[in-house]
Design an enzyme around this catalytic site. Structure first.
Site, PDB file in Angstrom:
ATOM      1  N   SER A 124       0.807  -1.221   0.000  1.00 59.77           N
ATOM      2  CA  SER A 124       0.000   0.000   0.000  1.00 59.77           C
ATOM      3  C   SER A 124       0.840   1.271   0.000  1.00 59.77           C
ATOM      4  O   SER A 124       0.412   2.303  -0.523  1.00 59.77           O
ATOM      5  CB  SER A 124      -0.949   0.008   1.199  1.00 59.77           C
ATOM      6  OG  SER A 124      -0.238  -0.202   2.405  1.00 59.77           O
ATOM      7  N   ASP A 146      -5.344   7.571   8.768  1.00 62.42           N
ATOM      8  CA  ASP A 146      -5.440   6.273   9.429  1.00 62.42           C
ATOM      9  C   ASP A 146      -4.296   6.034  10.401  1.00 62.42           C
ATOM     10  O   ASP A 146      -4.259   5.010  11.071  1.00 62.42           O
ATOM     11  CB  ASP A 146      -5.517   5.141   8.397  1.00 62.42           C
ATOM     12  CG  ASP A 146      -4.202   4.896   7.655  1.00 62.42           C
ATOM     13  OD1 ASP A 146      -3.262   5.708   7.802  1.00 62.42           O
ATOM     14  OD2 ASP A 146      -4.130   3.910   6.915  1.00 62.42           O
ATOM     15  N   HIS A 156      -0.476   4.854   7.221  1.00 56.98           N
ATOM     16  CA  HIS A 156       0.124   5.150   5.922  1.00 56.98           C
ATOM     17  C   HIS A 156       0.622   6.594   5.872  1.00 56.98           C
ATOM     18  O   HIS A 156       0.101   7.453   6.576  1.00 56.98           O
ATOM     19  CB  HIS A 156      -0.898   4.908   4.807  1.00 56.98           C
ATOM     20  CG  HIS A 156      -1.322   3.484   4.706  1.00 56.98           C
ATOM     21  ND1 HIS A 156      -2.419   2.993   5.390  1.00 56.98           N
ATOM     22  CD2 HIS A 156      -0.792   2.435   4.017  1.00 56.98           C
ATOM     23  CE1 HIS A 156      -2.548   1.709   5.129  1.00 56.98           C
ATOM     24  NE2 HIS A 156      -1.582   1.338   4.304  1.00 56.98           N
TER      25      HIS A 156
END
Length: 278
Positions: free
Chosen positions: A76, A239, A242
């Site tokens: 990611s 979040d 990240h």
């Protein structure tokens, strides 16, 4: 990782509680403490961002002409999850930085998939056209291997195999090793320290595998990790796992010197960067 799954930090907490349970299994009080820490961290962790990052694939700086092909593979972070604009993804940042440094257009292709472990690199490569031959490939992967307790040697083996395939396609390769999971502030101590140790062990194995395979390795924990530790509110996205736009900017800046070295445009190797074995 599917959207319905718990946020990756929560998964990490569960893994670390399990890992520490083996170490302190005989101490009931320690287990109670760890369980309370995990519960506290879950309350502090923000909502997941989903599983799609902005699509940054395009030719950057078209006016420079004669595009160089840049491929980004991994998880990611490589995909750019957490960025709100395509220019702020890792791939977008790398493409723009490379184009400006070389005064040459950069055609970006992002094969990275959110939630990927190192074992997924083979599938990312298989999905590419058989005749696709990037000039340069950047790999950032490892966080999911740690949270899912993939053996270090297994993870490094998958990375080494991917590098070999990229080299067969004629690509130079730069690997950003596993970030320091100890930077995740929502994870309390002693869980955070264990996460840091596990991620650093994987990063060391990744660096050795990369150099052994003819790739350049960049220790993200050393080169950019301190920024995430000292400035978490700015470096992390909503979040709290990240990178934010600024986090990706710092990460791209850390990778760019080795990218230029791999392409023969720079001789010196900065701190935290390891060139291929001669």
């Amino acid at each position: 990782m599917p959207v319905s799954s718990p946020p990756r930090v929560v998964v990490l907490i569960g893994v670390l509680v399990t890992g520490l349970g083996f170490v302190v299994g005989a101490v009931g009080g320690a287990r109670v403490l760890l369980a309370r820490q995990a519960a506290t961290a879950r309350r502090l962790i923000g909502k997941p961002l989903g599983e799609r990052a902005p699509d940054a694939d395009r030719v950057w700086k078209k006016s420079y002409g004669d595009p160089l092909d840049l491929l980004v593979l991994g998880d990611s972070i490589a995909a750019g999850l957490g960025a709100e604009r395509r220019k702020d993804t890792l791939g977008g940042r790398l493409a723009r930085g490379l184009a400006r440094s070389l005064q040459r257009s950069v055609r970006l292709r992002t094969a990275a998939v959110v939630g990927s472990e190192s074992s997924a690199l083979a599938g990312q490569l298989e999905a590419l056209p058989s005749d696709y031959a990037p000039d340069l490939a950047v790999i950032v992967v490892g966080g999911n291997d740690v949270t899912h307790r993939v053996p270090v040697a297994t993870s490094a083996g998958h990375l080494e195999a991917a590098i070999a395939q990229l080299r067969e396609r004629g690509a130079e390769v730069v690997v950003g090793t596993c970030p320091d999971l100890g930077a995740l502030r929502p994870v309390p101590q002693p869980l955070r320290s264990l996460g840091s140790r596990m991620s650093r062990q994987l990063a060391a194995a990744q660096a050795a595998a990369a150099v052994r395979s003819g790739a350049h390795a960049v220790s993200l924990a050393h080169v950019v990790g301190p920024f995430f530790i000292t400035n978490p509110e700015e470096m992390f996205s909503l979040d709290r796992f990240h990178p934010s736009a600024l986090g990706y900017k710092r990460t791209a800046k850390a990778l760019l010197p080795s990218m230029l070295t791999a392409l023969g445009e720079r001789d010196e190797v900065p701190f935290g960067h390891r060139p291929p074995a001669s």
